[in-house]
Design a protein around this motif. Sequence first.
Motif, PDB file in Angstrom:
ATOM      1  N   ALA A 365     -45.301 -21.469 -49.049  1.00 17.74           N
ATOM      2  CA  ALA A 365     -46.137 -22.620 -49.394  1.00 17.74           C
ATOM      3  C   ALA A 365     -47.542 -22.217 -49.783  1.00 17.74           C
ATOM      4  CB  ALA A 365     -46.195 -23.590 -48.217  1.00 17.74           C
ATOM      5  N   THR A 366     -47.975 -21.057 -49.334  1.00 13.37           N
ATOM      6  CA  THR A 366     -49.355 -20.623 -49.612  1.00 13.37           C
ATOM      7  C   THR A 366     -49.402 -19.481 -50.621  1.00 13.37           C
ATOM      8  OG1 THR A 366     -49.278 -19.163 -47.668  1.00 13.37           O
ATOM      9  CG2 THR A 366     -50.186 -21.375 -47.343  1.00 13.37           C
ATOM     10  N   ASP A 367     -48.319 -19.302 -51.370  1.00  8.91           N
ATOM     11  CA  ASP A 367     -48.248 -18.271 -52.417  1.00  8.91           C
ATOM     12  C   ASP A 367     -48.553 -16.879 -51.862  1.00  8.91           C
ATOM     13  OD1 ASP A 367     -47.748 -20.269 -54.360  1.00  8.91           O
ATOM     14  OD2 ASP A 367     -49.889 -20.681 -54.506  1.00  8.91           O
ATOM     15  N   SER A 368     -48.051 -16.609 -50.647  1.00 11.69           N
ATOM     16  CA  SER A 368     -48.346 -15.337 -49.980  1.00 11.69           C
ATOM     17  C   SER A 368     -47.082 -14.608 -49.554  1.00 11.69           C
ATOM     18  CB  SER A 368     -49.227 -15.592 -48.742  1.00 11.69           C
ATOM     19  OG  SER A 368     -50.386 -16.317 -49.062  1.00 11.69           O
ATOM     20  N   LEU A 369     -45.980 -14.870 -50.255  1.00  4.83           N
ATOM     21  CA  LEU A 369     -44.704 -14.352 -49.794  1.00  4.83           C
ATOM     22  C   LEU A 369     -44.636 -12.828 -49.806  1.00  4.83           C
ATOM     23  CD1 LEU A 369     -42.190 -15.804 -48.767  1.00  4.83           C
ATOM     24  CD2 LEU A 369     -41.144 -15.472 -51.002  1.00  4.83           C
ATOM     25  N   GLU A 370     -45.541 -12.183 -50.542  1.00  9.88           N
ATOM     26  CA  GLU A 370     -45.520 -10.719 -50.594  1.00  9.88           C
ATOM     27  C   GLU A 370     -45.786 -10.093 -49.223  1.00  9.88           C
ATOM     28  OE1 GLU A 370     -49.820 -11.838 -51.739  1.00  9.88           O
ATOM     29  OE2 GLU A 370     -47.782 -12.629 -52.056  1.00  9.88           O
ATOM     30  N   HIS A 371     -46.311 -10.866 -48.279  1.00 11.81           N
ATOM     31  CA  HIS A 371     -46.608 -10.339 -46.940  1.00 11.81           C
ATOM     32  C   HIS A 371     -45.453 -10.534 -45.952  1.00 11.81           C
ATOM     33  CE1 HIS A 371     -50.692  -9.796 -48.302  1.00 11.81           C
ATOM     34  NE2 HIS A 371     -50.846 -11.089 -48.517  1.00 11.81           N
ATOM     35  N   TYR A 372     -44.370 -11.165 -46.391  1.00  7.65           N
ATOM     36  CA  TYR A 372     -43.316 -11.579 -45.456  1.00  7.65           C
ATOM     37  C   TYR A 372     -42.719 -10.408 -44.687  1.00  7.65           C
ATOM     38  CZ  TYR A 372     -38.879 -13.460 -43.748  1.00  7.65           C
ATOM     39  OH  TYR A 372     -37.816 -13.810 -42.957  1.00  7.65           O
TER      40      TYR A 372
END
Length: 461
Positions: A365-372
């Motif tokens: 939701a916060t366009d930060s999926l690269e940190h998953y």
Amino acid sequence: MERVEVAVVGGGPAGATAAERAAAHGAETVLFEQGVPREDREGLGPDSTDAAGMLDYWIDIMDFDYAEIPDDVVLQELEGTEFVGPNSAVELTTTGMDASYPKFGYTFHRARMDDWLYERATDAGADLRVGTGVSDLETDLRSSSPKGPTHTLTLSNGDQIEAQYVILADGPQRRITLEALDQFTPPGRSIADALSPPTANHIAYQEYREFPEELFDPDWLKFWWGYMPGETAYPWVFPNDGTVARVGLTMPIGMELDDVDNPASYALLDSSDERLPSGSEYITRLLEHEFGDEYDIESDMPIVEDRGKSTGTETYPISSTRPIDSPVGANIAVAGGAMGTTSAFHEGGYHVAVRTGKIAGRLAATDSLEHYNDLWKRAIGDEILRNVAFADIVADYEPGDWDRAFDIVTDMQGGSGENVLLNRTYGAGIAASKLLVSYKKRKFTYRNGTYVQFDAGDYHY
């Protein structure tokens, strides 16, 4: 074509919490769950089959305040658990882990817990489409979207929907996950090499049984180790409401009697067996073994037919492998059992499913999926590390090995009354030291996230 920001495939605990977190952070979110019927739920819902026990520190891993969980979800508060071997047993009254919950843990009503997670997701604004499955997912890596790859999901009714981010939470059966991730695997490799359900899962079976009041113990979980063959194969009894208990077991898929080195050493096998017993036969034999001298099992401990998935029984898969990373560069996260974080060793993994779902939903939701991949390891990495280390140690255990292990744990406890799991330093003799050293070596082998089977860097975009 309909378009959303976040699409969640699968509506178990990972999917429901992913949808809730994504919607709560302002993303237009839709969840697809094909839905199954249950005797104890009106209408379709997620495949809510699990022994459903919660240890104290697991609640903290879920990132919930235990006080917010509805009262009707909790069935029995627990004082401890008993592990029974062929000739030895041990009781634990604490996990030895720091936890906010004041007791050892509790058993809970899985369908009610799932429904509570659905209420939270709906209240947050997520669109939950129960009864609609996903049949295919294709990723456009060259999408013109400024946020990177987009996805087209084909639904079971033939409709299609486009999503910027996808969270795969379709459980250990992985109906969509395997093909979806194989879009990004290099030639000669497949996600199925790590997560193919017949080899990466165990099968579990349980029955809801009414116990005589004098036999029903509401305060304790009970497990029998070394009674049936197979890696991390064991039966259990979990107390429910009233005097109803879930009597179940987990065992490898596809195991044959010829695979068993010493069948005569297992209490639940018989010399006349031509094949391994079915789940229901194993349960009958367990109850006969424990109570058959004084009780008629079928009349004194009847199956309660208005429970479970079908007339008081249910069969379900449990992931029994190590986890994988997600192809976050393709705007995809995999959560819960679909990624291999649940564990047949400790009977499921509701807590890690919830936590990975929460992380995936918030990041999408916060366009930060690269940190998953980094964040889920930080949140549940120690739990995964313990599970894979323990599972490695006991992988080849036979009945006598369980007796020796339980004797060692009894020696570790000493006379203090303080029961602990193997996560501290002990001075209980040579045997205990060897066991602890073996455990630490395996943890060291899997340090720094090397328990992951398919690394993020293995994907090709």
